[in-house]
Design a protein around this motif. Sequence first.
Motif, mmCIF file in Angstrom:
data_model
loop_
_atom_site.group_PDB
_atom_site.id
_atom_site.type_symbol
_atom_site.label_atom_id
_atom_site.label_comp_id
_atom_site.label_asym_id
_atom_site.label_seq_id
_atom_site.Cartn_x
_atom_site.Cartn_y
_atom_site.Cartn_z
ATOM 1 N N ALA A 50 0.836 -1.209 0.000
ATOM 2 C CA ALA A 50 0.000 0.000 0.000
ATOM 3 C C ALA A 50 0.868 1.256 0.000
ATOM 4 O O ALA A 50 0.466 2.291 -0.529
ATOM 5 N N VAL A 51 2.040 1.149 0.593
ATOM 6 C CA VAL A 51 3.009 2.256 0.571
ATOM 7 C C VAL A 51 4.236 1.711 -0.152
ATOM 8 O O VAL A 51 4.968 0.884 0.391
ATOM 9 N N PRO A 52 4.446 2.131 -1.394
ATOM 10 C CA PRO A 52 5.518 1.553 -2.206
ATOM 11 C C PRO A 52 6.917 2.015 -1.787
ATOM 12 O O PRO A 52 7.075 3.066 -1.157
ATOM 13 N N PRO A 53 7.938 1.222 -2.150
ATOM 14 C CA PRO A 53 9.318 1.609 -1.869
ATOM 15 C C PRO A 53 9.617 2.980 -2.464
ATOM 16 O O PRO A 53 9.107 3.336 -3.524
ATOM 17 N N GLY A 54 10.413 3.728 -1.758
ATOM 18 C CA GLY A 54 10.803 5.048 -2.225
ATOM 19 C C GLY A 54 9.872 6.159 -1.776
ATOM 20 O O GLY A 54 10.175 7.335 -1.949
ATOM 21 N N THR A 55 8.730 5.798 -1.189
ATOM 22 C CA THR A 55 7.789 6.805 -0.701
ATOM 23 C C THR A 55 8.425 7.592 0.431
ATOM 24 O O THR A 55 8.997 7.017 1.348
ATOM 25 N N GLY A 92 14.888 13.569 4.272
ATOM 26 C CA GLY A 92 13.695 12.931 4.797
ATOM 27 C C GLY A 92 13.843 11.451 5.066
ATOM 28 O O GLY A 92 14.934 10.889 5.000
ATOM 29 N N THR A 93 12.719 10.830 5.365
ATOM 30 C CA THR A 93 12.654 9.409 5.681
ATOM 31 C C THR A 93 11.875 8.716 4.578
ATOM 32 O O THR A 93 10.776 9.145 4.225
ATOM 33 N N PHE A 94 12.453 7.634 4.048
ATOM 34 C CA PHE A 94 11.890 6.964 2.885
ATOM 35 C C PHE A 94 11.670 5.484 3.157
ATOM 36 O O PHE A 94 12.445 4.852 3.884
ATOM 37 N N VAL A 95 10.638 4.930 2.530
ATOM 38 C CA VAL A 95 10.323 3.516 2.639
ATOM 39 C C VAL A 95 11.347 2.711 1.849
ATOM 40 O O VAL A 95 11.669 3.043 0.708
ATOM 41 N N ARG A 96 11.831 1.650 2.471
ATOM 42 C CA ARG A 96 12.744 0.734 1.786
ATOM 43 C C ARG A 96 11.924 -0.293 1.015
ATOM 44 O O ARG A 96 10.726 -0.447 1.222
ATOM 45 N N ALA A 97 12.577 -1.013 0.133
ATOM 46 C CA ALA A 97 11.906 -2.047 -0.660
ATOM 47 C C ALA A 97 11.377 -3.153 0.251
ATOM 48 O O ALA A 97 11.992 -3.488 1.256
#
Length: 120
Positions: free
Chosen positions: A29-34, A73-78
């Motif tokens: 639902a929250v993709p990598p790189g978000t 910032g803070t980013f979602v990992r794969a």
Amino acid sequence: MRLFIDADSASPPYEQLRTQITEQVRSGAVPPGTRLPTVRRLAEDLGLAANTVARAYRELEHGGVVETRGRNGTFVRAADAVRASEAMAAALAFARRARELGLDDETALGWVRAALAEPA
């Protein structure tokens, strides 16, 4: 990303955030790189203290779910990285406990093989 805090929950707010974000990353639902909202912004949106959100982000980073890129910032990992990080954490916890119990490597690996053979 949809997040909410249950004030009546026994789980602390930072843990609720950590769990919800992790699940949304795992599900895709929250993709990598978000890029996640800033600590201050999310705290304001949810009516929380900035330190509460900061703790959730630290826990997420420690768990390999997100990475902080300084001022960027803070980013979602794969998702693969998240799974690998969680698997390693589980393996380390098991290895520590096996050593505490005095198990040798072959015995510990035997227990892992037996556990993996069990139906899910």
